[in-house]
Each structure stands twice: as structure tokens, then as C-alpha cells.
Design a protein around this motif. Structure first.
Motif, PDB file in Angstrom:
ATOM      1  N   LYS A 253       3.087   4.370  -9.657  1.00 13.12           N
ATOM      2  CA  LYS A 253       1.869   4.268  -8.851  1.00 13.12           C
ATOM      3  C   LYS A 253       1.779   5.370  -7.791  1.00 13.12           C
ATOM      4  CE  LYS A 253       1.252  -0.683  -9.436  1.00 13.12           C
ATOM      5  NZ  LYS A 253       1.326  -2.005  -8.806  1.00 13.12           N
ATOM      6  N   TYR A 307      -0.456  12.264 -12.027  1.00 15.02           N
ATOM      7  CA  TYR A 307      -1.216  11.002 -12.047  1.00 15.02           C
ATOM      8  C   TYR A 307      -1.508  10.584 -13.495  1.00 15.02           C
ATOM      9  CZ  TYR A 307      -4.815   7.519 -11.284  1.00 15.02           C
ATOM     10  OH  TYR A 307      -5.538   6.346 -11.319  1.00 15.02           O
ATOM     11  N   SER A 311       0.232   7.146 -14.778  1.00 14.82           N
ATOM     12  CA  SER A 311      -0.657   5.977 -14.840  1.00 14.82           C
ATOM     13  C   SER A 311      -1.026   5.585 -16.268  1.00 14.82           C
ATOM     14  CB  SER A 311      -1.918   6.226 -14.025  1.00 14.82           C
ATOM     15  OG  SER A 311      -2.535   7.398 -14.490  1.00 14.82           O
ATOM     16  N   TRP A 316      -1.742  -0.453 -15.595  1.00 13.88           N
ATOM     17  CA  TRP A 316      -2.679  -0.208 -14.491  1.00 13.88           C
ATOM     18  C   TRP A 316      -3.644   0.935 -14.814  1.00 13.88           C
ATOM     19  CZ3 TRP A 316       2.706  -0.867 -13.303  1.00 13.88           C
ATOM     20  CH2 TRP A 316       3.010  -2.199 -12.971  1.00 13.88           C
TER      21      TRP A 316
END
Ligand code: SF4
Length: 375
Positions: A253, A307, A311, A316
């Protein structure tokens, strides 16, 4: 929320597939631990005002540490940082180190999660990997941990190993389910340069497992764990009852983490830092108050790519609005153009502006991630 990782770079023997930074010179352990405690104090401001939610002792073999070190680690972290009351305290352990007394000590010192390096529940495969434990020790370690009161236990499995039959793999997966652990990490065998298995592969003494065999093993893993009530929350990780690894989730995250010890990595939201990968040099540099790490400031493109990679691997997913609000127009447009290509495919889906992999997409996640990368 932030995390702290301690790297404990010692093992009694070396496993044939492992390229982690570790040493079998156990006599050096006290010196390295003292240097790690010093590093912790030196870096007390690294995480800023954020409270610590997860502390993870990984390695190497953290279960080589006795009660004195475990207690000192707890006390120092709590003294230097603000630690959430319900923080996750994980210790990675080798099955052969775990007996009743040690597990009791661990509980007493405040560790509430155990990550047991089982790797397989098949005796022949464990020998092939040069693990120190056998199948019975792997099972017994989980049962003993449960008896000692651990309510958050994770185990590891490796698949795609030459000689690992379909039946042996399925028995290992079924054993995880029978043991009813809260968490499983399962990785495909990787041939890292410098390892014994890499050398054997290079010398033609073994052949890589065909893709369709590995795929079959991964398919069985996903199907069996899903049926048993586990959530496949990251490409290689499964959890029951919401027992996600907070340590790993913090990394996925993009939260800050402080890595202590030789070869440990840190991230503060803007830069990455990695400590020197040598035990003696690390100790010397720390004791001389000299720089013991390298640092790299992350560009906007680096942060975008990170990212994507962290991710998309998880349940998520990628938040479309975050891409639009955080990154420049060129990156946002690039992302949209890539996403358009996948809309309507059976590899990703979008729900409430979040992009996630479908079950089919998980099997080709590396390819999809690469496609979204900005180079
Ligand atoms: S015990 Fe873990 S860290 Fe040590 S050599 Fe084996 S796999 Fe590597």
C-alpha cells in the motif's frame, strides 16, 4: 501507519535456492545485533510522526534469537517509537528451532504472529531444497505454536520444484488447510544466480519444470484454498478471516517502513534506502558513525511504476482517481490508454473506479504489470 523490519542475517546452514543476505558465522550474531540496536536509535526520526503498526523480524533466521534479544527488541522499539497497542509483531521461524519453551518465550516477549518457513510438507523435497527440518517437524512446529497460544500463524510453500509431483504438491497444500493456519505465502521456485540450484541448472544437472506443470500446481493451490475459505488477497498470498500480513500489506500500500540491519531496505514515501550487504562492514560503519546505506530519490515515473506493481498484485487494486490526482498528465493519459486496451477483456475488471485482476488475469499478472509500466 508505518512498519519496522529487522533483518537477522544468520542461518545455521544454507538452503539450495536462497539468495537472501545471510551468513553461517553465528559467532558474529551478538555484534550485528548490537549494531542493529544502535541503528534503530540513529534512525528514530525516519518514520516521522507516524505510529508503528507492524514490526517484523525476518531473515536469515530470526528464530536464532533468544529471549534476551527478543525482549530487548520489543523494549527498544516501544521506547523509541510510538507503537499501536494492537500492532502486529511477527517473527519468522524455522520449524527446527521451535519447541515449547521457545514458543512460550516468544509469546512472553510480545510477539503475536509467527511466520513458519515450512516450504513443503514433503520429506524428499525438503531434502532437495537442503532445508534443516523434515516433514514431521514442519507439522509439529505449527501444532506446537497453536498449543502455545499463537492465533496468527503463517506458513510458506514453494512450488515449481523439479521432482515435486502433482500428488506431493497437493498433499502439501491439503496439509496447510488441515493445519488451519491463518495465512499462507506460496512462491514459485526462482533460480537466483549464486545459489546451488542455479548452478545445477547452468551445469545441465536439472531442468526447469515445464510452465504447464507449474500452472497446474498454482491452479490447484488457488482452487483448494478458496474452497477452504481463504482469500487470495495477493498473487502469492492467502489469508483466512482477514488475517492479511500487515507487514506485507504496508509495503503493497506504499506505506513507510524502516529497515534495520545488513541488506535491509527502507522507504519514506520519497526515497528508497538500502543498507550495505555485508555483516562485518555494516557493524564497522555503524560503530564508526559512517554512512552504511545507499539512497535513491524516486522520480515520479518510479513512483507510478511502483504503484502499478504493488497495487495490481493485491485485492485492493489500482485506484483510477489516485492515478489522475497523483501523477502528471502524461502518466495519467498513458495509464488510461493502457487501461482502455484491457476494458472488456477477461484479464482485469473495474468496479467503483478500482482496477483489479480477474482470476484469469492473476495467471499473467507479470505481463499485465509490465504492460502498464512507463518506460
Ligand atoms: S533458512 Fe531461510 S534465509 Fe536461511 S538459507 Fe534457508 S531460505 Fe535462506
Amino acid at each position: 501507519m508505518a512498519g519496522i523490519y529487522f533483518h537477522i542475517p544468520f542461518c545455521k546452514t544454507h538452503c539450495h535456492y536462497c539468495d537472501f543476505h545471510t551468513s553461517c558465522r553465528l559467532a558474529d550474531l551478538p555484534g550485528v545485533m548490537e549494531a542493529e540496536f544502535k541503528e534503530l536509535s540513529l534512525r528514530k526520526n525516519y518514520l516521522g510522526p507516524e505510529a508503528v503498526d507492524t514490526v517484523y523480524l525476518g531473515g536469515g533466521t530470526p528464530s536464532l534469537l533468544d529471549l534476551e534479544y527478543l525482549t530487548k527488541t520489543q523494549n527498544l522499539v516501544r521506547h523509541i517509537f510510538e507503537v499501536n497497542e494492537d500492532a502486529e509483531w511477527t517473527l519468522e521461524a524455522n520449524p527446527d528451532d521451535l519447541d515449547q519453551k521457545y514458543l512460550f518465550d516468544l509469546q512472553k516477549s510480545g510477539f503475536n504472529r509467527l511466520s513458519i518457513g515450512t516450504q513443503s510438507f514433503d520429506g524428499e523435497i525438503l531434502k532437495y531444497l537442503n532445508r534443516r527440518h523434515d516433514a514431521q517437524q514442519a507439522i509439529r512446529s505449527v501444532l506446537l505454536a497453536r498449543e502455545a497460544g499463537f492465533q496468527n500463524i503463517s506458513v510458506d510453500l514453494i512450488y515449481g520444484i523439479p521432482g515435486l509431483s502433482k500428488e506431493a504438491w497437493e498433499r502439501s497444500v491439503d496439509m496447510v488447510i488441515d493445519l488451519d493456519v491463518e495465512h499462507l505465502s506460496a512462491y514459485h521456485l526462482t533460480y537466483h544466480a549464486g545459489t546451488v540450484l542455479y548452478q545445477r541448472l547452468k551445469d545441465g544437472k536439472l531442468s526447469e519444470v515445464p510452465d504447464e506443470v507449474s500452472l497446474g500446481q498454482y491452479e490447484y493451490l488457488i482452487k483448494a484454498l478458496k474452497k477452504a475459505g481463504y482469500e487470495h488477497y495477493e498473487v502469492s498470498n492467502f489469508a483466512k478471516g482477514g488475517f492479511y500480513s500487515r507487514h506485507n500489506s504496508a509495503y503493497w500500500k506504499g506505506q513507510k517502513y524502516l529497515g534495520i540491519g545488513p541488506a535491509a531496505h527502507s522507504y519514506d514515501g520519497k526515497s528508497r534506502q538500502w543498507n550495505i550487504r555485508s555483516n562485518p562492514e555494516y557493524v564497522q560503519l555503524i560503530n564508526r558513525n559512517e554512512q552504511f546505506f545507499e539512497i535513491e530519490e524516486l522520480s515520479e515515473v518510479d513512483r507510478y511504476n511502483e504503484y502499478i506493481i504493488t497495487s495490481l498484485r493485491t485485492i485492493w487494486g489500482i485506484e483510477v482517481t489516485r492515478i489522475e490526482e497523483t501523477y502528471n498528465k502524461v502518466l495519467a493519459a498513458y495509464f488510461k490508454q493502457k487501461l482502455d486496451k484491457y476494458i472488456g477483456s477477461d484479464l482485469v475488471y473495474i468496479e467503483n473506479q478500482v482496477v483489479r485482476l480477474t482470476e484469469k488475469g492473476i495467471f499473467v499478472s507479470d505481463r499485465i504489470m509490465e504492460d502498464f509500466f512507463y518506460v
